[in-house]
Enzyme design. Structure first.
Site, PDB file in Angstrom:
ATOM      1  N   CYS A   1       0.836  -1.197   0.000  1.00  0.00           N
ATOM      2  CA  CYS A   1       0.000   0.000   0.000  1.00  0.00           C
ATOM      3  C   CYS A   1       0.878   1.258   0.000  1.00  0.00           C
ATOM      4  O   CYS A   1       1.756   1.391  -0.835  1.00  0.00           O
ATOM      5  CB  CYS A   1      -0.952  -0.049   1.175  1.00  0.00           C
ATOM      6  SG  CYS A   1      -1.773  -1.629   1.374  1.00  0.00           S
ATOM      7  N   SER A   2       0.684   2.169   0.946  1.00  0.00           N
ATOM      8  CA  SER A   2       1.535   3.357   0.980  1.00  0.00           C
ATOM      9  C   SER A   2       2.968   2.984   1.335  1.00  0.00           C
ATOM     10  O   SER A   2       3.907   3.719   1.011  1.00  0.00           O
ATOM     11  CB  SER A   2       0.987   4.380   1.979  1.00  0.00           C
ATOM     12  OG  SER A   2       0.876   3.824   3.275  1.00  0.00           O
TER      13      SER A   2
END
Length: 553
Positions: free
Chosen positions: A290-291
């Site tokens: 994800c991030s």
């Protein structure tokens, strides 16, 4: 699939870019009203058609049925009872007519998408399944002698006071981090202001020489990779003979408002140096989710530009860093005004609170993440389920304002995908110069980081890329162990430019993608060596047992 599993497949997880404001919702509703007034003939035609359809339904002539994936109306009463069948028919007719009316308006594509989203929220809220007339609620009320209603009111009042008026998704009393979550044995062997580095105890006599370091998303806690033993990617990797290290981010406060991308890259580089020193390996295999994937590719580009080849391979899970075509509902609300307001919001407070984001992502899948629990908690009077993924999803963290602002700029300008536009500590980042091999995994039903955006992002990398498409949503695609009998994924040995070509040439593989990833990673992990007898080293002595202290903050 049970209700908790459905909700787990829908959870937003970490995507800290942007939400939408109340003003955006009001403006969308205003545009609908204005459009209805400006084109009365179109509106009147839709109303007449809806009235005719509703009359047919009441007379028993309607043939409307819920979608195959709509689980709100599974109770047999909705199809067998005279009144319930007609109530459902009128509701479904209204849904269908609204879609047809919007399609025939003169609204722009963006305004139409916004209006559809907002009106769908309202229609979902007034669905007959959410009302006290819900047949399951009436049955439960009778069976419990009214006790279910008393419990429902108690739960409702509790959520008003303690959960921002949203129905609780999980029974938090059933879980403890370090108790029955994040239980894989290990030690914190390095700590700085930004992160703790956990080294896990090997579970095989021989281990791969090159270590694996996992960088989780900053907006959620690391133990999504180490939930229950049967869902733990960490434990699985250990059992496959890898030396596994994990980053656990410090949960920032307003005092850390100035932490930015450079802060996280510097801290992660320090962690890599510690891993290399402990294992005596010249480089590592880095995994980002994800991030955390944005962090991983940014660091890889940064180190490449500086001539420091300490990342041997990249694994990127549900990560998007090419934002050119955001087709998610949030993307429709990502105007310049909204993005600027999001930056101001975190700047004033010093942080972006993950609880605020969680509410936004709940609204993206309201039937799975709000109304399911409305019915369960309030109408049926049940306690929310005890489900580990949902507990993790509700155990949010914060993002420092500076880093949040940079992520918004990257989203707005698509700057990370453009060579040399993002500069960290004076070093321009160019993803195309990353020559490390990459394993990229995306989810077929991911509504946060859509799989086509993950594939497009992978095309920006300069090394050899293997792309796997798992048959799940944002988080469930990661937590897809071999024990999952329903698991499958798609692969394509070619790397065509277009997503459509990749999909057309792909083939389905039954089972989890985990074994394929282990095979890929093993090929890039060097020789087998004796497992270390002790964790850490003389320089990096164990500080405390896993899961450490930062995860509890």
């Amino acid at each position: 699939m049970s209700s908790p599993e459905i909700a787990a497949d829908a959870v937003g997880g970490p995507n800290p870019i942007v939400g939408f404001r109340r003003k955006d919702v009001v403006d969308s509703l205003r545009s609908v009203v204005v459009e209805a007034v400006r084109h009365p003939s179109h509106t009147a035609s839709s109303l007449r058609h809806l009235a005719t359809t509703a009359v047919d339904v009441v007379r028993g002539r309607g043939a409307l049925t819920p979608g195959a994936k709509d689980r709100r109306f599974t109770d047999s009463a909705w199809t067998q009872n005279f009144l319930y069948r007609r109530l459902l028919g009128v509701y479904l007719a209204t849904e269908a007519e609204l879609d047809d009316w919007l399609a025939g308006t003169g609204l722009s594509a963006v305004d139409r998408e916004r209006a559809k989203f907002v009106l769908s929220l309202l229609l979902d809220a007034v669905a007959p399944s959410n009302l006290p007339v819900n047949p399951a609620a009436i049955k439960t009320f009778i069976d419990t002698g009214g006790e279910s209603a008393v419990e429902g009111v108690r739960h409702f009042v509790g959520d008003l006071r303690h959960n921002g008026a949203f129905p609780s998704q999980v029974d938090t009393e059933q879980f403890t981090v370090g108790g029955n979550l994040a239980t894989t044995e290990g030690s914190v062997v390095f700590r700085n202001d930004v992160l703790e580095l956990i080294q896990y105890r090997p579970r095989t006599k021989l281990v791969q020489a090159r270590p694996l370091l996992i960088a989780p998303p900053q907006i959620n806690k690391f133990y999504v990779f180490d939930l229950s033993p049967e869902k733990s990617l960490v434990r699985y990797a250990l059992e496959m003979g890898f030396q596994v290290f994990m980053i656990s981010w410090h949960n920032p406060t307003a005092d850390h408002r100035d932490w930015d991308l450079a802060t996280y890259l510097t801290a992660t580089e320090e962690a890599i140096d510690a891993v290399r020193a402990i294992t005596k390996s010249p480089d590592v295999n880095l995994t980002g989710a994800c991030s955390g994937g944005i962090t991983a590719v940014s660091l890889a580009a940064h180190l490449t530009a500086r001539g420091k080849p300490v990342i041997n391979s990249l694994t990127l899970l549900v990560s998007v860093f090419d934002m050119a075509e955001d087709k998610t509902p949030l993307g429709a609300f990502a105007s310049e005004e909204t993005l600027a307001a999001a930056k101001r919001h975190s700047h004033v407070r010093g942080v972006l609170d993950g609880r605020d984001l969680a509410k936004v992502f709940n609204l993206l899948r309201p039937n799975d993440l709000i109304w399911t629990y409305w019915v369960n908690n309030y109408l049926l009077g049940n306690r929310p389920p005890a489900f580990d993924i949902l507990y993790w999803n509700n155990d949010t963290t914060r993002l420092p304002a500076a880093f949040h602002g940079q992520l918004i700029d990257i989203y707005r300008d698509n700057s990370l995908a453009r060579p040399d536009e993002v500069v960290v500590n004076g070093t321009p980042l160019n993803l195309g110069k990353i020559t490390a091999d990459a394993f990229v995994m995306a989810g077929t039903t991911d509504h946060i980081t859509p799989w086509d955006a993950c594939y497009r992002s992978a095309q920006r990398l300069g090394g050899n890329v293997e792309f796997a498409l798992s048959n799940s949503g944002h988080i469930q695609s990661i937590l897809n162990p071999p024990s999952n009998s329903k698991a499958s994924y798609y692969v394509n040995p070619d790397r065509p430019e277009s997503v459509q070509e990749w999909q057309h040439g792909s083939s389905k593989v039954d089972g989890s993608w985990w074994p394929r990833w282990v095979e890929w990673l093993t090929e890039r992990s060097g020789e087998l060596v004796a497992a270390p007898a002790k964790l850490g080293s003389r320089r990096y002595a164990p500080i405390e047992a896993a899961p450490g202290s930062y995860v509890l903050g």
